[in-house]
Design a protein around this motif. Structure first.
Motif, PDB file in Angstrom:
ATOM      1  N   GLU A   1       0.825  -1.199   0.000  1.00 27.14           N
ATOM      2  CA  GLU A   1       0.000   0.000   0.000  1.00 27.14           C
ATOM      3  C   GLU A   1       0.864   1.257   0.000  1.00 27.14           C
ATOM      4  OE1 GLU A   1      -2.450  -0.308   3.413  1.00 27.14           O
ATOM      5  OE2 GLU A   1      -3.526  -2.089   2.713  1.00 27.14           O
ATOM      6  N   TRP A   2       0.275   2.350  -0.495  1.00 27.06           N
ATOM      7  CA  TRP A   2       0.964   3.638  -0.519  1.00 27.06           C
ATOM      8  C   TRP A   2       1.377   4.045   0.895  1.00 27.06           C
ATOM      9  CZ3 TRP A   2      -1.608   8.788  -2.623  1.00 27.06           C
ATOM     10  CH2 TRP A   2      -0.653   9.790  -2.636  1.00 27.06           C
ATOM     11  N   GLN A   3       0.466   3.817   1.863  1.00 31.01           N
ATOM     12  CA  GLN A   3       0.757   4.197   3.248  1.00 31.01           C
ATOM     13  C   GLN A   3       1.982   3.459   3.778  1.00 31.01           C
ATOM     14  OE1 GLN A   3      -1.893   3.016   6.634  1.00 31.01           O
ATOM     15  NE2 GLN A   3      -2.268   5.233   6.735  1.00 31.01           N
ATOM     16  N   GLN A   4       2.111   2.176   3.415  1.00 32.11           N
ATOM     17  CA  GLN A   4       3.289   1.405   3.837  1.00 32.11           C
ATOM     18  C   GLN A   4       4.570   2.056   3.325  1.00 32.11           C
ATOM     19  OE1 GLN A   4       2.173  -2.552   2.326  1.00 32.11           O
ATOM     20  NE2 GLN A   4       2.485  -3.330   4.412  1.00 32.11           N
TER      21      GLN A   4
ATOM     22  N   GLU B   1       5.024   5.234   2.567  1.00 32.40           N
ATOM     23  CA  GLU B   1       5.259   6.478   3.302  1.00 32.40           C
ATOM     24  C   GLU B   1       5.854   6.180   4.676  1.00 32.40           C
ATOM     25  OE1 GLU B   1       1.419   8.408   3.201  1.00 32.40           O
ATOM     26  OE2 GLU B   1       2.133   9.777   1.637  1.00 32.40           O
ATOM     27  N   TYR B   2       5.345   5.128   5.314  1.00 28.08           N
ATOM     28  CA  TYR B   2       5.886   4.743   6.619  1.00 28.08           C
ATOM     29  C   TYR B   2       7.343   4.309   6.482  1.00 28.08           C
ATOM     30  CZ  TYR B   2       1.154   4.729   8.665  1.00 28.08           C
ATOM     31  OH  TYR B   2      -0.084   5.080   9.133  1.00 28.08           O
TER      32      TYR B   2
ATOM     33  N   LEU C   1       4.808  10.785  12.048  1.00 30.55           N
ATOM     34  CA  LEU C   1       3.640  10.279  11.318  1.00 30.55           C
ATOM     35  C   LEU C   1       2.364  10.322  12.153  1.00 30.55           C
ATOM     36  CD1 LEU C   1       5.409   7.163   9.761  1.00 30.55           C
ATOM     37  CD2 LEU C   1       4.612   9.166   8.480  1.00 30.55           C
TER      38      LEU C   1
ATOM     39  N   ILE D   1       1.461   8.249  14.571  1.00 33.05           N
ATOM     40  CA  ILE D   1       0.909   6.922  14.816  1.00 33.05           C
ATOM     41  C   ILE D   1       1.698   6.290  15.952  1.00 33.05           C
ATOM     42  CG2 ILE D   1       0.195   6.635  12.420  1.00 33.05           C
ATOM     43  CD1 ILE D   1       2.574   4.704  12.083  1.00 33.05           C
TER      44      ILE D   1
ATOM     45  N   SER E   1       3.692  -2.356  10.365  1.00 35.43           N
ATOM     46  CA  SER E   1       3.615  -1.995   8.952  1.00 35.43           C
ATOM     47  C   SER E   1       4.923  -2.309   8.244  1.00 35.43           C
ATOM     48  CB  SER E   1       3.291  -0.501   8.810  1.00 35.43           C
ATOM     49  OG  SER E   1       3.283  -0.119   7.456  1.00 35.43           O
TER      50      SER E   1
ATOM     51  N   LEU F   1       7.099   8.146  -4.679  1.00 37.38           N
ATOM     52  CA  LEU F   1       6.192   8.992  -3.905  1.00 37.38           C
ATOM     53  C   LEU F   1       6.226  10.434  -4.400  1.00 37.38           C
ATOM     54  CD1 LEU F   1       6.698   7.620  -0.272  1.00 37.38           C
ATOM     55  CD2 LEU F   1       4.805   7.201  -1.846  1.00 37.38           C
TER      56      LEU F   1
ATOM     57  N   GLN G   1       3.081  12.622  -5.768  1.00 35.21           N
ATOM     58  CA  GLN G   1       2.746  13.937  -5.227  1.00 35.21           C
ATOM     59  C   GLN G   1       2.763  14.996  -6.321  1.00 35.21           C
ATOM     60  OE1 GLN G   1       1.693  14.595  -1.982  1.00 35.21           O
ATOM     61  NE2 GLN G   1       1.103  16.458  -3.072  1.00 35.21           N
TER      62      GLN G   1
END
Length: 293
Positions: free
Chosen positions: A2-5, A7-8, A25, A27, A35, A72, A76
Motif C-alpha cells: 500500500e501507498w501508506q506502507q 510512506e511509513y 507520522l 501513529i 507496517s 512517492l 505527489q
C-alpha cells in the motif's frame, strides 16, 4: 503493498529511528513496526538491520528507499499538477537560496512575483550550498538560487547574474577612508567569515589565496546580519556581497580592485523532474527578471 506502507517506510528510512518516525507520522510505534514488518514480508527481504533499539538501512533498504523516494514524489507531483490544471496560477512552490543572497535581490523579485501572481504560495528556505543541493536531490525544494555547482549531472543550473563582493571594515579602520583596496592590504587583519559548508567561506578563501595569503578567521557566522554587526564592532573585516541598511558611521564598504572578487549566482532544479505549473511559472519569471535587470 500500500501507498501508506511506503510512506511509513520512507519516514523510518530517513530517520533510521522508529520512535521519531512514529511521532512525525502521528501513529503508535507498534503500529509502525507492524507496517514495516508486513512490507518486509511482502518484499521477501529485510530492509533494516536491527541492533538493540536502533535500526539502520541495509543494502536492500537503501536501494528500495531510493526508488520509493522517486515514486512517492512522482505521485505527489501528479496530484499537484492535477489540482493546478484547474488554474495554472495557483499552487505552492518551494524556493531555497543561499544565505548571502537573501538580503540583496530576493525581496525585489519575490515582491514582483507576488504582485503578478498573488494566488501562488511561495515556501522560502535559506540554507547552505550543501543543504540546498540536498533539498534539490530529495525534491524538498522545487527551485534553488545558489552559486555555480559541480553536480551538473544531477542538477540543471543556469546563470542569473554576476555579483560583486566587497570588503567591509569598521568605520575606524585604517583603510576606512578609502573607496577601494587590493585584497592583500587586509592580509594581516582578522576575518569574520562564514562557517565551512557555506559558499561564501570557500569563495573568501579562494580570493585570499589569489591575493597571496590565508585569512585568519576569528569568528564563523551564519548570516550577513551577524557578520556585519561583528565587523562594525571592530572585531575584524569580511568579504561579502553588497547589502542595504548599513550604517556609515559604523561600517564601510570598499571595492576590491585586485583580484576581481565576483561570484556567479544561478537558478537550479533537479534534472529530469517535471516541475509543477506553478514552479515552471516561477522559473520562467526569475529567468526573465534577471535577463532584464
Amino acid at each position: 503493498m500500500e501507498w501508506q506502507q511506503l510512506e511509513y517506510f520512507r519516514a523510518v528510512g530517513r530517520s533510521e529511528h522508529f520512535t521519531r518516525a512514529a511521532e512525525r507520522l502521528a501513529i503508535s510505534q507498534p503500529a509502525l513496526s507492524r507496517s514495516i514488518t508486513h512490507l518486509e514480508e511482502t518484499l521477501g527481504v529485510p530492509l533494516f538491520d536491527r541492533v538493540g533499539r536502533s535500526v539502520k538501512l541495509n543494502a536492500y533498504g537503501r536501494l528500495f528507499l531510493a526508488r520509493v523516494e522517486k515514486a512517492l514524489q512522482e505521485i505527489q507531483d501528479g496530484v499537484n499538477e492535477l489540482q493546478q490544471l484547474k488554474d495554472p496560477y495557483t499552487g505552492t512552490v518551494s524556493l531555497s537560496f543561499v544565505m548571502t543572497f537573501g538580503l540583496s535581490l530576493l525581496p525585489d523579485f519575490i515582491g514582483s512575483f507576488n504582485r503578478r501572481y498573488p494566488q501562488v504560495k511561495l515556501q522560502l528556505f535559506q540554507n547552505t550550498t550543501a543543504g540546498i543541493v540536498r533539498q534539490l536531490l530529495d525534491s524538498e525544494a522545487d527551485l534553488s538560487i545558489l552559486g555555480l555547482i559541480d553536480l551538473r549531472s544531477q542538477l540543471e543550473w543556469t546563470k542569473l547574474l554576476d555579483e560583486e563582493l566587497y570588503i567591509y571594515v569598521p568605520a575606524k579602520h585604517r583603510l576606512a577612508a578609502r573607496e577601494s583596496i587590493r585584497l592583500e592590504e587586509v592580509a594581516d587583519d582578522p576575518f569574520i567569515g562564514f562557517k565551512k559548508g557555506y559558499s561564501m567561506r570557500s569563495q573568501t578563501e579562494q580570493f585570499c589565496r589569489q591575493a597571496g595569503f590565508s585569512p585568519r578567521v576569528v569568528f564563523e557566522g551564519e548570516d550577513v546580519a551577524t557578520v556585519s554587526v561583528l565587523v562594525s564592532s571592530g572585531i575584524g573585516v569580511t568579504l561579502i556581497p553588497a547589502f542595504t541598511g548599513i550604517t556609515p558611521s559604523k561600517i564601510k564598504k570598499l571595492r576590491v580592485t585586485e583580484p576581481v572578487c565576483r561570484r556567479e549566482i544561478g537558478l537550479a532544479w533537479l534534472k529530469g523532474r517535471t516541475l509543477s505549473p506553478s514552479a515552471d511559472l516561477l522559473r520562467a519569471f526569475i529567468m526573465n527578471y534577471f535577463r532584464k535587470s
